[in-house]
Motif scaffolding. Sequence first.
Motif, PDB file in Angstrom:
ATOM      1  N   GLY A 141     -20.734  53.603 -24.725  1.00 15.79           N
ATOM      2  CA  GLY A 141     -21.715  54.524 -24.147  1.00 15.79           C
ATOM      3  C   GLY A 141     -22.856  54.836 -25.086  1.00 15.79           C
ATOM      4  N   PHE A 142     -22.588  54.781 -26.391  1.00 15.93           N
ATOM      5  CA  PHE A 142     -23.643  55.014 -27.375  1.00 15.93           C
ATOM      6  C   PHE A 142     -24.594  53.828 -27.484  1.00 15.93           C
ATOM      7  CE2 PHE A 142     -20.279  57.816 -29.308  1.00 15.93           C
ATOM      8  CZ  PHE A 142     -20.957  59.010 -29.141  1.00 15.93           C
ATOM      9  N   THR A 143     -24.213  52.691 -26.906  1.00 15.25           N
ATOM     10  CA  THR A 143     -25.000  51.471 -27.060  1.00 15.25           C
ATOM     11  C   THR A 143     -25.701  51.036 -25.783  1.00 15.25           C
ATOM     12  OG1 THR A 143     -23.221  49.912 -26.458  1.00 15.25           O
ATOM     13  CG2 THR A 143     -23.263  50.706 -28.739  1.00 15.25           C
ATOM     14  N   GLU A 144     -25.521  51.774 -24.707  1.00  6.91           N
ATOM     15  CA  GLU A 144     -26.078  51.369 -23.423  1.00  6.91           C
ATOM     16  C   GLU A 144     -27.318  52.200 -23.106  1.00  6.91           C
ATOM     17  OE1 GLU A 144     -22.987  51.483 -20.518  1.00  6.91           O
ATOM     18  OE2 GLU A 144     -21.665  50.184 -21.681  1.00  6.91           O
ATOM     19  N   LYS A 145     -28.447  51.532 -23.125  1.00  5.56           N
ATOM     20  CA  LYS A 145     -29.732  52.201 -22.947  1.00  5.56           C
ATOM     21  C   LYS A 145     -29.773  53.009 -21.659  1.00  5.56           C
ATOM     22  CE  LYS A 145     -34.661  51.073 -22.289  1.00  5.56           C
ATOM     23  NZ  LYS A 145     -34.756  51.128 -20.811  1.00  5.56           N
ATOM     24  N   ALA A 146     -29.422  52.398 -20.553  1.00  2.00           N
ATOM     25  CA  ALA A 146     -29.514  53.085 -19.259  1.00  2.00           C
ATOM     26  C   ALA A 146     -28.589  54.292 -19.207  1.00  2.00           C
ATOM     27  CB  ALA A 146     -29.186  52.116 -18.123  1.00  2.00           C
ATOM     28  N   VAL A 147     -27.375  54.148 -19.729  1.00  2.00           N
ATOM     29  CA  VAL A 147     -26.411  55.247 -19.713  1.00  2.00           C
ATOM     30  C   VAL A 147     -26.907  56.424 -20.541  1.00  2.00           C
ATOM     31  CG1 VAL A 147     -24.087  55.955 -20.410  1.00  2.00           C
ATOM     32  CG2 VAL A 147     -24.431  53.763 -19.274  1.00  2.00           C
ATOM     33  N   LEU A 148     -27.384  56.141 -21.740  1.00  2.00           N
ATOM     34  CA  LEU A 148     -27.866  57.217 -22.603  1.00  2.00           C
ATOM     35  C   LEU A 148     -29.075  57.927 -22.009  1.00  2.00           C
ATOM     36  CD1 LEU A 148     -27.576  55.952 -26.293  1.00  2.00           C
ATOM     37  CD2 LEU A 148     -26.427  57.908 -25.270  1.00  2.00           C
ATOM     38  N   LEU A 149     -30.035  57.160 -21.521  1.00  2.00           N
ATOM     39  CA  LEU A 149     -31.237  57.789 -20.973  1.00  2.00           C
ATOM     40  C   LEU A 149     -30.928  58.578 -19.710  1.00  2.00           C
ATOM     41  CD1 LEU A 149     -33.996  55.080 -21.543  1.00  2.00           C
ATOM     42  CD2 LEU A 149     -33.314  56.978 -23.022  1.00  2.00           C
ATOM     43  N   ASP A 150     -30.023  58.057 -18.878  1.00  2.00           N
ATOM     44  CA  ASP A 150     -29.634  58.795 -17.670  1.00  2.00           C
ATOM     45  C   ASP A 150     -29.031  60.145 -18.035  1.00  2.00           C
ATOM     46  OD1 ASP A 150     -30.494  56.915 -15.881  1.00  2.00           O
ATOM     47  OD2 ASP A 150     -28.525  55.991 -15.575  1.00  2.00           O
ATOM     48  N   GLY A 151     -28.225  60.161 -19.093  1.00  2.00           N
ATOM     49  CA  GLY A 151     -27.558  61.391 -19.477  1.00  2.00           C
ATOM     50  C   GLY A 151     -28.423  62.358 -20.250  1.00  2.00           C
ATOM     51  N   LEU A 152     -29.477  61.855 -20.889  1.00  4.67           N
ATOM     52  CA  LEU A 152     -30.254  62.699 -21.787  1.00  4.67           C
ATOM     53  C   LEU A 152     -31.591  63.170 -21.213  1.00  4.67           C
ATOM     54  CD1 LEU A 152     -29.699  60.735 -25.126  1.00  4.67           C
ATOM     55  CD2 LEU A 152     -28.648  62.910 -24.464  1.00  4.67           C
ATOM     56  N   LEU A 153     -32.301  62.287 -20.530  1.00  3.13           N
ATOM     57  CA  LEU A 153     -33.663  62.622 -20.095  1.00  3.13           C
ATOM     58  C   LEU A 153     -33.658  63.471 -18.831  1.00  3.13           C
ATOM     59  CD1 LEU A 153     -35.582  59.308 -20.809  1.00  3.13           C
ATOM     60  CD2 LEU A 153     -35.645  61.444 -22.112  1.00  3.13           C
ATOM     61  N   THR A 154     -33.049  64.637 -18.940  1.00  2.00           N
ATOM     62  CA  THR A 154     -32.948  65.537 -17.803  1.00  2.00           C
ATOM     63  C   THR A 154     -33.297  66.958 -18.230  1.00  2.00           C
ATOM     64  OG1 THR A 154     -31.183  64.206 -16.824  1.00  2.00           O
ATOM     65  CG2 THR A 154     -31.425  66.451 -16.018  1.00  2.00           C
ATOM     66  N   LEU A 155     -34.228  67.568 -17.534  1.00  2.00           N
ATOM     67  CA  LEU A 155     -34.540  68.984 -17.730  1.00  2.00           C
ATOM     68  C   LEU A 155     -33.927  69.766 -16.578  1.00  2.00           C
ATOM     69  CD1 LEU A 155     -38.303  68.793 -18.788  1.00  2.00           C
ATOM     70  CD2 LEU A 155     -36.293  68.916 -20.276  1.00  2.00           C
ATOM     71  N   HIS A 156     -33.445  70.963 -16.874  1.00  2.00           N
ATOM     72  CA  HIS A 156     -32.770  71.766 -15.867  1.00  2.00           C
ATOM     73  C   HIS A 156     -33.643  72.945 -15.440  1.00  2.00           C
ATOM     74  CE1 HIS A 156     -29.011  69.590 -16.605  1.00  2.00           C
ATOM     75  NE2 HIS A 156     -29.317  69.657 -17.891  1.00  2.00           N
ATOM     76  N   GLY A 157     -33.578  73.263 -14.157  1.00  2.00           N
ATOM     77  CA  GLY A 157     -34.320  74.408 -13.652  1.00  2.00           C
ATOM     78  C   GLY A 157     -35.718  74.061 -13.212  1.00  2.00           C
ATOM     79  N   SER A 158     -36.533  75.089 -13.045  1.00  6.63           N
ATOM     80  CA  SER A 158     -37.903  74.941 -12.572  1.00  6.63           C
ATOM     81  C   SER A 158     -38.776  74.306 -13.647  1.00  6.63           C
ATOM     82  CB  SER A 158     -38.465  76.314 -12.184  1.00  6.63           C
ATOM     83  OG  SER A 158     -39.801  76.209 -11.761  1.00  6.63           O
ATOM     84  N   LEU A 159     -39.520  73.261 -13.280  1.00  8.57           N
ATOM     85  CA  LEU A 159     -40.346  72.535 -14.242  1.00  8.57           C
ATOM     86  C   LEU A 159     -41.745  73.133 -14.345  1.00  8.57           C
ATOM     87  CD1 LEU A 159     -39.474  68.817 -13.367  1.00  8.57           C
ATOM     88  CD2 LEU A 159     -38.444  70.287 -15.116  1.00  8.57           C
ATOM     89  N   ALA A 160     -42.280  73.088 -15.556  1.00  9.10           N
ATOM     90  CA  ALA A 160     -43.648  73.559 -15.799  1.00  9.10           C
ATOM     91  C   ALA A 160     -44.200  72.838 -17.013  1.00  9.10           C
ATOM     92  CB  ALA A 160     -43.671  75.072 -16.019  1.00  9.10           C
ATOM     93  N   THR A 161     -45.516  72.817 -17.135  1.00  6.93           N
ATOM     94  CA  THR A 161     -46.135  72.265 -18.342  1.00  6.93           C
ATOM     95  C   THR A 161     -46.284  73.370 -19.376  1.00  6.93           C
ATOM     96  OG1 THR A 161     -48.339  72.636 -17.400  1.00  6.93           O
ATOM     97  CG2 THR A 161     -47.363  70.449 -17.096  1.00  6.93           C
ATOM     98  N   ASP A 162     -46.267  72.974 -20.642  1.00  7.50           N
ATOM     99  CA  ASP A 162     -46.339  73.941 -21.730  1.00  7.50           C
ATOM    100  C   ASP A 162     -47.299  73.481 -22.810  1.00  7.50           C
ATOM    101  OD1 ASP A 162     -45.767  76.202 -23.261  1.00  7.50           O
ATOM    102  OD2 ASP A 162     -44.087  75.231 -24.279  1.00  7.50           O
ATOM    103  N   GLY A 163     -48.474  73.062 -22.384  1.00  4.32           N
ATOM    104  CA  GLY A 163     -49.551  72.784 -23.321  1.00  4.32           C
ATOM    105  C   GLY A 163     -49.499  71.415 -23.976  1.00  4.32           C
ATOM    106  N   HIS A 164     -50.538  71.154 -24.754  1.00  2.84           N
ATOM    107  CA  HIS A 164     -50.700  69.898 -25.463  1.00  2.84           C
ATOM    108  C   HIS A 164     -50.149  70.043 -26.876  1.00  2.84           C
ATOM    109  CE1 HIS A 164     -53.370  69.435 -22.061  1.00  2.84           C
ATOM    110  NE2 HIS A 164     -53.515  68.142 -22.345  1.00  2.84           N
TER     111      HIS A 164
END
Length: 236
Positions: A141-164
Motif C-alpha cells: 500500500g505504501f508503494t501504490e500511487k493510486a492507493v496512496l493518492l486516493d487515501g490522502l488527497l481528500t479534504l473533509h467538510g465544506s470547501l473554500a479557498t484560503d488565499g495565495h
Amino acid sequence: MSAVCALVVSGTGLTGCSEDPDEGTNGVGKLPAAEIQRKSRTAADSAEAVRLSGNVVTSGRTYKLDMQLKTDGATGSVTVQGATFQLLRIGEQLYLKADAAFWSHADGQGGGKADTAAADKLGGKYVKVPQADPSYKKFSGFTEKAVLLDGLLTLHGSLATDGHHEQAGVRTIRITGDKGSGGTLDVSLEGTPYPLRLARAGGAGTLTFSSWGKDFPLEKPAKGETVDYGKQLPTS
C-alpha cells in the motif's frame, strides 16, 4: 505588465495600485474551491510519477514516508516507531530491505523472535515479500500511487479557498475543508495544477508532493542482494 494597477485620481494624486495574484498563472486560482480540488485530483491521477514525503498519522502511529511512485512500481523508505525500512516494488514483486536490528525484533514463524543468525541473513538484503503473506497488502500500500493518492488527497467538510501562497518557490492557491479543520491543500498556480502540499484533517500528518511526471528507474536487485524467505515473513 507585472501588475494590474487601478489609478484613482484624487486631491492627492494616486491613491492605490494593487497586483493581480493570478496574473501569469494557470488560472485555477480564480475557480471555486471544489473545481480547484477536482482539477488537482485529475492532474495527480494523470501524472506518470510523483515523489511523496512527510508524515502520516494513522491508528495512533506516525509513519514517515519518502516514496517515489509510479504506476508499475515504487521505491523509497518508511519509518515507524524508530524503525526504518526500504521498499521496492517492480510490477507485482515487492521487496523489503532493513537492517538486522529490524528483523531481530520481528516474530519468527514459530512465534518467537527471529534468531540472530536469521536476522543477520536478512539484514541489509532485499527480502522478497510473498504475495500470500499478510504483510504484503500492508507494505505494498505504501508503494501504490493510486492507493496512496486516493487515501490522502481528500479534504473533509465544506470547501473554500484560503488565499495565495508559495511552496518551494512555486505559487499556489490554498483550499481548505471546514476552514482548515478538515485539512488544507496547496495547488500549483504554475503549469499543471498539481497538489504540492497537504495538511491532513485532525493533525493527521503533513505531506509534500514533488517531481510530478518525472520518471525514475526501477532496477531489480542483484541476485546476491536478494533473499527469498519463503511463504511468510517474520511479523513485526
